[in-house]
Design an enzyme around this catalytic site. Structure first.
Site, PDB file in Angstrom:
ATOM      1  N   GLU A 199       3.391   1.474   2.938  1.00 63.03           N
ATOM      2  CA  GLU A 199       4.453   0.470   2.832  1.00 63.03           C
ATOM      3  C   GLU A 199       5.446   0.809   1.732  1.00 63.03           C
ATOM      4  OE1 GLU A 199       1.745  -3.339   4.345  1.00 63.03           O
ATOM      5  OE2 GLU A 199       1.796  -2.745   2.234  1.00 63.03           O
ATOM      6  N   ASN A 212       0.856  -1.183   0.000  1.00 64.72           N
ATOM      7  CA  ASN A 212       0.000   0.000   0.000  1.00 64.72           C
ATOM      8  C   ASN A 212       0.895   1.237   0.000  1.00 64.72           C
ATOM      9  OD1 ASN A 212       0.813   0.520   2.702  1.00 64.72           O
ATOM     10  ND2 ASN A 212      -0.899  -0.694   3.512  1.00 64.72           N
ATOM     11  N   ALA A 213       0.293   2.411   0.004  1.00 66.71           N
ATOM     12  CA  ALA A 213       1.067   3.644  -0.149  1.00 66.71           C
ATOM     13  C   ALA A 213       2.061   3.828   1.010  1.00 66.71           C
ATOM     14  CB  ALA A 213       0.127   4.838  -0.240  1.00 66.71           C
ATOM     15  N   ASP A 216      -6.612  -7.583   1.745  1.00 64.79           N
ATOM     16  CA  ASP A 216      -6.814  -9.023   1.549  1.00 64.79           C
ATOM     17  C   ASP A 216      -7.784  -9.274   0.394  1.00 64.79           C
ATOM     18  OD1 ASP A 216      -5.209  -9.495   3.789  1.00 64.79           O
ATOM     19  OD2 ASP A 216      -6.932  -9.444   5.139  1.00 64.79           O
TER      20      ASP A 216
END
Length: 491
Positions: free
Chosen positions: A208, A205-206, A276
């Protein structure tokens, strides 16, 4: 993606076997009310009303795959404690194989407990796993992966940072999938993505991605720059994708090409588990041989739908089709409903004493005979629901070349009629399951049917629930089949 493309994709992913490697956590939600403050400390007291237990972390990926019609093959490490037994029971309840799970003697299974009041999380308590007494757990995990990979259609590596996904485990999975010729999608955690190198897709994600590349990724240009920075340290990864919440997703291919998939603005109730859902749909689509962009669009649609639900929820193929139809419905959107929303409407109508009528059909080329049927149907009730055969259903019933008008075009025309109150699509050949769901007070069909002929088509269900069947008079000289024949003959 349009409805026909999505419908075809959802058909192709049914039954796909997906290897799921990652930490399975026992998720517990404790719901209650907070109406007073503790005398012992300045904290609210939660009066417990309900407690839900479900599969979390990689287990939520398993739940999403089941909901989408796939067959997950989980490889994970759990303890032989009470929580581990609960996890096994939850897998059994979903019909998921446990053949490749590793149960470690003396291990403490991971658990996450959330306390919720008025739709908001008050507190989240993590219980990390503790290693047991077995000294060969990594070797057993690697053996399980090597055993399961050849029979899978796709694979997902969900790294939740609980200690299961070591470099050896990650690389074993990736190499096994490469050898088997199946895609492997990675949901990463922590720094140093080199341990995931060789994957088909790595999807941070952004936040991470920002941590991995060391810079902000707020804009499109920053996202692409961040992906390029990470890709420069990887030798064999095919693509990187960053999920960017309301901004959608951005992808970077190995050849340096990039593109964006934009999300539709929508209310967000809970982002728990959205990643997920996204990686589940992404891996399934890639496993069904869809392109990366098509797979991302399907994943974005699924993630966008799941954030409208509370808790670590899942989405089904039917919900995705309904959502896609609503996106395309335009002026028909006020009358076009999902099955769940329709059931809510019917319950409200019946609660105030209104009689609910139902009729169904393809309504491919709307003609005066259809209009007459619908007017007669509306005269028999206070609210009329029309079940509209989906395009796939029409094709099965009528053959190649049908429908002439796609389902959204038919819904828009149907919604313009004053006699119609709500419309719902159904994909089956008959409306039996839909009738069972809404339990109409009256079922209206044309007089070319008999009550006996309607019995297996939903008539029995109507009568069983206390409803009645009404056969409407026919308007002579009107037939969709005849209109098509004359059109083709040029007469």
């Amino acid at each position: 993606m349009d409805i026909a493309e999505l419908s075809d994709l959802l058909d192709r992913i049914k039954g796909l076997k997906v290897l799921c490697v990652g930490d399975i956590v026992l998720d517990q939600f404790i719901y209650g009310e907070t109406n007073r403050v503790s005398r012992e400390a300045p904290v609210p007291i939660l009066e417990e009303k309900r407690r839900d237990t479900m599969l979390g972390a990689s287990g939520n990926v398993v739940r999403n795959l089941v909901s989408l019609g796939a067959k997950p093959i989980p490889v994970s490490l759990i303890g032989d404690d009470r929580e581990g037994e609960t996890l096994l029971s939850l897998l059994d309840a979903d019909g998921v194989t446990r053949d490749h799970l590793v149960v470690e003697t003396g291990r403490r299974s991971a658990m996450k407990t959330r306390f919720v009041s008025a739709g908001h999380q008050m507190l989240c308590v993590d219980r990390d796993p503790l290693a047991g007494r077995d000294g060969d757990t990594e070797a057993r995990l690697i053996a399980a992966i090597e055993s399961a990979a050849p029979g899978a259609d796709a694979a997902i590596l969900s790294d939740y940072g609980r200690g299961l996904v070591s470099r050896a485990v990650s690389q074993t999975l990736i190499k096994a999938c490469r050898k088997a010729g199946i895609p492997v999608c990675v949901d990463p955690r922590g720094r140093d993505y080199s341990r995931y190198d060789g994957a088909t897709v790595i999807k941070p994600n952004a936040l991470e991605l920002s941590e991995e590349c060391g810079s902000t990724v707020a804009s499109d240009d920053e996202a692409i720059a961040g992906l390029n920075a990470v890709m420069s340290g990887l030798k064999d990864t095919d693509a990187l994708i960053v999920t960017r919440s309301s901004l959608g997703m951005t992808a970077l291919n190995r050849d340096g090409s990039s593109f964006h998939v934009r999300s539709r603005p929508r209310p967000v109730y809970d982002v728990s588990g959205a990643g997920d859902t996204a990686i589940s749909m992404l891996a399934l689509a890639l496993g069904a041989k869809a392109s990366l962009e098509t797979s991302m669009r399907a994943a974005d649609l699924a993630a966008g739908l799941v954030v409208t639900k509370v808790g670590t929820a899942t989405v089904s193929a039917d919900e995705l089709l309904a959502e896609a139809r609503l996106r395309e419905s335009g002026e028909a959107s006020a009358k076009l409903k999902t099955r769940a929303a329709l059931c809510d409407s019917v319950a409200r109508w019946k609660a105030v004493g209104l009689k609910v009528g139902f009729t169904n059909g393809c309504f491919d080329i709307l003609h005066p005979g259809h209009v007459s049927l619908l007017r007669q149907a509306r005269a028999e009730c206070d609210r009329l629901v029309v079940g509209l055969n989906s395009d796939a259903s029409v094709k099965r019933l009528k053959g190649e070349g049908r429908p002439v008008n796609n389902e959204m075009s038919r819904a828009i025309v149907m919604a313009s009629l004053e006699s119609v109150d709500q419309i719902v699509f159904f994909d089956e050949d008959t409306p039996v399951s839909l009738i069972e769901a809404i339990k109409p007070d009256v079922y209206v069909k044309g007089a070319d049917y008999t009550v006996e002929a309607l019995a297996p088509l939903g008539g029995d269900a109507v009568v069983r629930h206390g409803g009645r069947i009404h056969l409407a008079r026919l308007e002579d000289g009107h037939s969709t089949t005849e209109i098509i024949r004359r059109s083709r003959a040029g007469t």
